[in-house]
Design a protein around this motif. Structure first.
Motif, PDB file in Angstrom:
ATOM      1  N   UNK A 102       2.844  -5.132 -12.848  1.00  0.00           N
ATOM      2  CA  UNK A 102       3.637  -4.300 -13.766  1.00  0.00           C
ATOM      3  C   UNK A 102       2.803  -3.688 -14.883  1.00  0.00           C
ATOM      4  N   UNK A 103       1.555  -4.137 -15.018  1.00  0.00           N
ATOM      5  CA  UNK A 103       0.679  -3.597 -16.063  1.00  0.00           C
ATOM      6  C   UNK A 103      -0.307  -2.562 -15.520  1.00  0.00           C
ATOM      7  N   UNK A 104      -0.292  -2.347 -14.226  1.00  0.00           N
ATOM      8  CA  UNK A 104      -1.290  -1.487 -13.591  1.00  0.00           C
ATOM      9  C   UNK A 104      -0.716  -0.129 -13.215  1.00  0.00           C
ATOM     10  N   UNK A 105      -1.586   0.883 -13.244  1.00  0.00           N
ATOM     11  CA  UNK A 105      -1.172   2.247 -12.918  1.00  0.00           C
ATOM     12  C   UNK A 105      -0.954   2.424 -11.417  1.00  0.00           C
ATOM     13  N   UNK A 106      -1.800   1.813 -10.602  1.00  0.00           N
ATOM     14  CA  UNK A 106      -1.720   1.975  -9.152  1.00  0.00           C
ATOM     15  C   UNK A 106      -1.955   0.614  -8.486  1.00  0.00           C
ATOM     16  N   UNK A 107      -1.007  -0.316  -8.632  1.00  0.00           N
ATOM     17  CA  UNK A 107      -1.212  -1.686  -8.165  1.00  0.00           C
ATOM     18  C   UNK A 107      -1.438  -1.807  -6.660  1.00  0.00           C
ATOM     19  N   UNK A 108      -0.896  -0.871  -5.874  1.00  0.00           N
ATOM     20  CA  UNK A 108      -1.036  -0.943  -4.421  1.00  0.00           C
ATOM     21  C   UNK A 108      -2.064   0.074  -3.888  1.00  0.00           C
ATOM     22  N   UNK A 109      -2.837   0.621  -4.794  1.00  0.00           N
ATOM     23  CA  UNK A 109      -3.947   1.524  -4.439  1.00  0.00           C
ATOM     24  C   UNK A 109      -3.525   2.688  -3.546  1.00  0.00           C
ATOM     25  N   UNK A 110      -2.407   3.287  -3.858  1.00  0.00           N
ATOM     26  CA  UNK A 110      -1.921   4.422  -3.072  1.00  0.00           C
ATOM     27  C   UNK A 110      -2.595   5.731  -3.465  1.00  0.00           C
ATOM     28  N   UNK A 111      -3.122   5.799  -4.699  1.00  0.00           N
ATOM     29  CA  UNK A 111      -3.731   7.038  -5.180  1.00  0.00           C
ATOM     30  C   UNK A 111      -5.229   6.883  -5.413  1.00  0.00           C
ATOM     31  N   UNK A 112      -5.804   5.827  -4.907  1.00  0.00           N
ATOM     32  CA  UNK A 112      -7.213   5.541  -5.153  1.00  0.00           C
ATOM     33  C   UNK A 112      -8.023   5.650  -3.864  1.00  0.00           C
ATOM     34  N   UNK A 113      -9.329   5.621  -4.015  1.00  0.00           N
ATOM     35  CA  UNK A 113     -10.228   5.798  -2.870  1.00  0.00           C
ATOM     36  C   UNK A 113     -10.724   4.447  -2.385  1.00  0.00           C
ATOM     37  N   UNK A 114     -10.414   4.129  -1.149  1.00  0.00           N
ATOM     38  CA  UNK A 114     -10.865   2.887  -0.547  1.00  0.00           C
ATOM     39  C   UNK A 114     -10.580   2.923   0.956  1.00  0.00           C
ATOM     40  N   UNK A 115     -11.259   2.085   1.728  1.00  0.00           N
ATOM     41  CA  UNK A 115     -10.920   1.995   3.157  1.00  0.00           C
ATOM     42  C   UNK A 115      -9.507   1.462   3.322  1.00  0.00           C
ATOM     43  N   UNK A 116      -8.949   1.622   4.482  1.00  0.00           N
ATOM     44  CA  UNK A 116      -7.572   1.211   4.727  1.00  0.00           C
ATOM     45  C   UNK A 116      -7.358  -0.275   4.475  1.00  0.00           C
TER      46      UNK A 116
END
Length: 213
Positions: A102-116
Motif C-alpha cells: 500500500x506504500x508503493x507506486x507499482x507493487x506488482x511491477x506492471x509499469x516497470x522494466x523486468x523479465x516476466x
C-alpha cells in the motif's frame, strides 16, 4: 713450433675494427626490426582474444561469482556500462516485502522494466538473490542500500523497513527495488535479463535457453 699452430696478431688494423663494429650494428638493427615486425603480427592475434566491438556494443553477457556474497550484503558488477546490484536477501528482508504494497507506486511491477519472471512480489528467480540495475529511474543516480536502523537513524524515517535510498533526490525503493509513492522516481528499479549458471554464478544479460555471446 708445429706448422699447424694458428698465429693471431697482437692487434688488428683500425679499418678491421671499424668493419667489425659496423657488422655488429647491422646485425642488431636487423634483429630489432624482426622483433618489431613480430609485434605487429601478434597484435591482430591478441585482439582476436578480446570481445568484438559488436559484442561490446550489444552488451555481451557477463558472469558474476557470488560465492563470497554474505547474507544482507550487496555486490556490484558492470554490464552495458551500467552498475548491476546483486543483493543477498535475508529471510527478514524478504518478509518486509509483503508489508509494503500500500506504500508503493507499482507493487506488482506492471509499469516497470523486468523479465516476466520478475513481476511477482520478490522480482527474482530466487527469493534470497535480488538482481537489478543500481540506477535510479529518476535521473540515474546510484541508490544506497540502507537497513531499517540506518534509515531511521540517518534520515529519521520511522516507518522505514529497509531498502534503497537515492541520496540525489530522495527516491526510496524496497528490497525488491520497488519504488515508494510520493518520490521523484517514476518506476521500480530495472531488473535485467539474467540466469543462474550454477548456485554461485549469475549470468547477467542472458535468459535461460538463450546464447547471446
Amino acid at each position: 713450433m708445429s706448422n699447424d699452430t694458428t698465429l693471431k696478431p697482437a692487434f688488428q688494423p683500425a679499418h678491421l675494427n671499424h668493419n667489425t663494429g659496423r657488422r655488429k650494428l647491422l646485425v642488431a638493427a636487423s634483429v630489432g626490426a624482426s622483433a618489431v615486425g613480430a609485434g605487429f603480427v601478434a597484435v591482430p592475434f591478441l585482439k582476436s582474444w578480446l570481445p568484438s566491438e559488436r559484442a561490446k556494443a550489444i552488451g555481451a553477457p557477463i558472469k558474476v561469482d557470488i560465492s563470497k556474497l554474505e547474507d544482507g550484503a550487496l555486490q556490484t558488477a558492470l554490464w552495458r556500462g551500467k552498475v548491476v546490484y546483486i543483493l543477498r536477501r535475508t529471510d527478514e528482508m524478504v518478509a518486509t516485502l509483503e508489508q509494503l504494497n500500500d506504500q508503493l507506486r507499482d507493487p506488482h511491477s506492471k509499469e516497470s522494466i523486468q523479465p516476466e519472471f520478475a513481476s511477482d512480489i520478490t522480482r527474482a528467480q530466487r527469493d534470497n538473490v535480488m538482481v537489478m540495475l543500481g540506477v535510479c529511474t529518476h535521473l540515474g543516480c546510484a541508490p544506497k542500500l540502507q537497513s531499517q536502523i540506518q534509515g531511521r537513524e540517518e534520515r529519521g524515517d520511522s516507518a522505514w523497513l529497509g531498502g534503497f535510498f537515492c541520496p540525489c533526490h530522495g527516491s526510496k525503493f524496497d528490497y525488491a527495488g520497488r519504488v515508494y509513492k510520493g518520490v521523484p522516481a517514476p518506476t521500480n528499479l530495472t531488473v535485467p535479463p539474467y540466469r543462474f549458471e550454477s548456485d554461485n554464478i549469475v549470468v547477467v544479460g542472458e535468459m535461460e535457453g538463450e546464447n547471446n555471446v
